[in-house]
Design a protein around this motif. Sequence first.
Motif, PDB file in Angstrom:
ATOM      1  N   UNK A 198       0.828  -1.207   0.000  1.00  0.00           N
ATOM      2  CA  UNK A 198       0.000   0.000   0.000  1.00  0.00           C
ATOM      3  C   UNK A 198       0.864   1.259   0.000  1.00  0.00           C
ATOM      4  N   UNK A 199       1.856   1.291   0.885  1.00  0.00           N
ATOM      5  CA  UNK A 199       2.620   2.531   1.084  1.00  0.00           C
ATOM      6  C   UNK A 199       3.765   2.694   0.098  1.00  0.00           C
ATOM      7  N   UNK A 364       4.905  10.427   0.581  1.00  0.00           N
ATOM      8  CA  UNK A 364       4.751  10.788   1.992  1.00  0.00           C
ATOM      9  C   UNK A 364       4.435  12.273   2.160  1.00  0.00           C
ATOM     10  N   UNK A 365       5.054  13.127   1.373  1.00  0.00           N
ATOM     11  CA  UNK A 365       4.816  14.562   1.515  1.00  0.00           C
ATOM     12  C   UNK A 365       3.401  14.932   1.095  1.00  0.00           C
ATOM     13  N   UNK A 366       2.892  14.302   0.045  1.00  0.00           N
ATOM     14  CA  UNK A 366       1.537  14.608  -0.406  1.00  0.00           C
ATOM     15  C   UNK A 366       0.504  14.066   0.568  1.00  0.00           C
ATOM     16  N   UNK A 367       0.692  12.813   1.033  1.00  0.00           N
ATOM     17  CA  UNK A 367      -0.256  12.235   1.986  1.00  0.00           C
ATOM     18  C   UNK A 367      -0.297  13.057   3.274  1.00  0.00           C
ATOM     19  N   UNK A 368       0.860  13.543   3.727  1.00  0.00           N
ATOM     20  CA  UNK A 368       0.883  14.362   4.934  1.00  0.00           C
ATOM     21  C   UNK A 368      -0.023  15.580   4.791  1.00  0.00           C
ATOM     22  N   UNK A 369      -0.010  16.208   3.638  1.00  0.00           N
ATOM     23  CA  UNK A 369      -0.848  17.390   3.440  1.00  0.00           C
ATOM     24  C   UNK A 369      -2.333  17.058   3.443  1.00  0.00           C
ATOM     25  N   UNK A 370      -2.676  15.787   3.221  1.00  0.00           N
ATOM     26  CA  UNK A 370      -4.078  15.387   3.142  1.00  0.00           C
ATOM     27  C   UNK A 370      -4.725  15.209   4.509  1.00  0.00           C
ATOM     28  N   UNK A 371      -3.940  15.179   5.583  1.00  0.00           N
ATOM     29  CA  UNK A 371      -4.534  14.962   6.899  1.00  0.00           C
ATOM     30  C   UNK A 371      -5.410  16.133   7.317  1.00  0.00           C
ATOM     31  N   UNK A 408      -2.543   8.807   8.520  1.00  0.00           N
ATOM     32  CA  UNK A 408      -1.368   8.701   9.392  1.00  0.00           C
ATOM     33  C   UNK A 408      -0.704   7.333   9.239  1.00  0.00           C
ATOM     34  N   UNK A 409      -1.516   6.288   9.128  1.00  0.00           N
ATOM     35  CA  UNK A 409      -0.967   4.943   8.933  1.00  0.00           C
ATOM     36  C   UNK A 409      -0.187   4.840   7.625  1.00  0.00           C
ATOM     37  N   UNK A 410      -0.685   5.464   6.578  1.00  0.00           N
ATOM     38  CA  UNK A 410       0.013   5.423   5.292  1.00  0.00           C
ATOM     39  C   UNK A 410       1.388   6.082   5.414  1.00  0.00           C
ATOM     40  N   UNK A 411       1.428   7.211   6.133  1.00  0.00           N
ATOM     41  CA  UNK A 411       2.715   7.876   6.356  1.00  0.00           C
ATOM     42  C   UNK A 411       3.632   6.964   7.160  1.00  0.00           C
ATOM     43  N   UNK A 412       3.083   6.338   8.197  1.00  0.00           N
ATOM     44  CA  UNK A 412       3.871   5.432   9.044  1.00  0.00           C
ATOM     45  C   UNK A 412       4.386   4.241   8.244  1.00  0.00           C
ATOM     46  N   UNK A 413       3.540   3.665   7.398  1.00  0.00           N
ATOM     47  CA  UNK A 413       3.938   2.498   6.599  1.00  0.00           C
ATOM     48  C   UNK A 413       5.006   2.839   5.569  1.00  0.00           C
TER      49      UNK A 413
END
Length: 539
Positions: A198-199, A364-371, A408-413
């Motif tokens: 996934x990640x 990771x940078x794009x997903x972080x902005x989605x939170x 958050x899990x996606x960033x962690x993974x």
Amino acid sequence: MQRNIGLLGLTFVAISGILGSGWLFAPLLAAQAAGPSALLAWVIGGFAMLLLAATFAEIATILPVAGGIGRVPHFSHGSVVSMTMGWTAWVGYNTTATIEVEAVLRYSTSLAPWLYVGEDKLSTAGLGVAMLLLAVFTVLNAFGVRFFARINTTLTWVKIVVPALLAAAILTSEFRYANFTDYGGFAPEGMKGVLSAISTGGVIFALIGFRHVIDMAGEARNPKVNVPLALVLSLVICLLIYGGLQLAFLGALDHSELENGWPALHFPGELGPMAAIATAVGALWIVSILDTSARISSFASGLVSVGSNARLGLAMAQNGLFPKFMETLSNRGVPLFALMVNFVVSALFFVALPFKEVLALNTSSIVLSFVVGPIAVLAFRRLLPNTPRAFVLPAAPVTGCLAFVVATLIIYWSGWDTMLHLGICLILGILLLLYRGYRVGMAELDWREAIWLAPYFVGIALLSYLGSFGSGAGLLPVGPDIAVVGLFSTLIYILAAHLRLHQSKFDQYMAEEKADEVEEYGTLEDDIYEGPFRKTGRE
């Protein structure tokens, strides 16, 4: 700006971002990580992206602004949050343009082997071609959103039809059911393999392309209806295509390719595994068009990412982090200076970082902005309680919390290695933010609403270090780590939702946005703009 993109054009903007350079390789990367359970990775990844998309779908019905990823948090949590999250998104978007240009060149090595020195390094001539291609993307976007949408819609038809035909050709030629039970079973790497797929296995990298709809919302016709529909339609269509490609790939592999296990899968050649599989099953008629289709897919995705990032650059200038000149629109309604600045930054990535590090930083940078989407939904429920919503997120407090946890899990993974790159990105953004505070006065920035960012960043970094992904210490085993990250994310979510803007500051920002809308669109009539200013009674 001009609201010229209809439902079809908006949906195809997202599809073009999702079906980008990775569709020929994503089935292999996911299978290497998870084996047959890669199918499960697409289901989980698709659900995660639908959750995040749903939060932004509600927001877009009441606040359809250009550069939404960077602009929306300005109205829910103020300047510091919007600058920080917008910065991470902007960096990620610029890496997308670099990735797609490089993909076009990699798919062209059979025609022009001089593009590369060795396997991975661009030659001097190749670097020149890369810059030229970036310039083409920039110029095409400068002609205006209507011209851009027409080109992209034409290219996207190719991007939909060819992968669908490829999946069908392989599925109807040969299918080995034993591949799903032999060679370690359905999930040879366990749940860790599924989560890695996934990640870092290409699933999220592909599906997160839906974001372009959010950034183009400021130029969509009837945005309160078309934006939510485009988000859902694009994700569903692309999930079906990716699912079909993954199933076809898994079922077509023979014993010689799997005898050393799923992680050892390897296919040489610039067109990768799908072309090799299609050749093996005798579907030569489609192999002959794959190279052209691959270049078109990457070209269209690069075109969309450059256009989307220009809107994000505009939003960051409106937020106050970037220079005011980046707000300037051309007579075609295009943020031309933002396009030019982004061109320079994307070009620098070709020489500043190795390609693998650019890839690692992107997702990771794009997903972080989605939170910010899940917490902004709750904020607007309080700040705009009476505003009609064409789409309402069901059980918003619970659904929003789940979306925040998933992001958050996606960033962690993505792992500790990627977290290091993301940390450097954040440090640069914070330094820029502090410089901005020095220029305008620290008291002018919304620090209270950003308190949750510090424990969130520190916490996710610590958890990534303790975890088992991407060179982590392995002190936090797979399984219990989901519960720990979930609890941590829930606490941050509650804190962030509580720290929304005060009503008076929100009203001030909305009044400023109203003035910007009048300047950009010339009117606030319902047929031009059906946003919050006509619904709140604060005109």
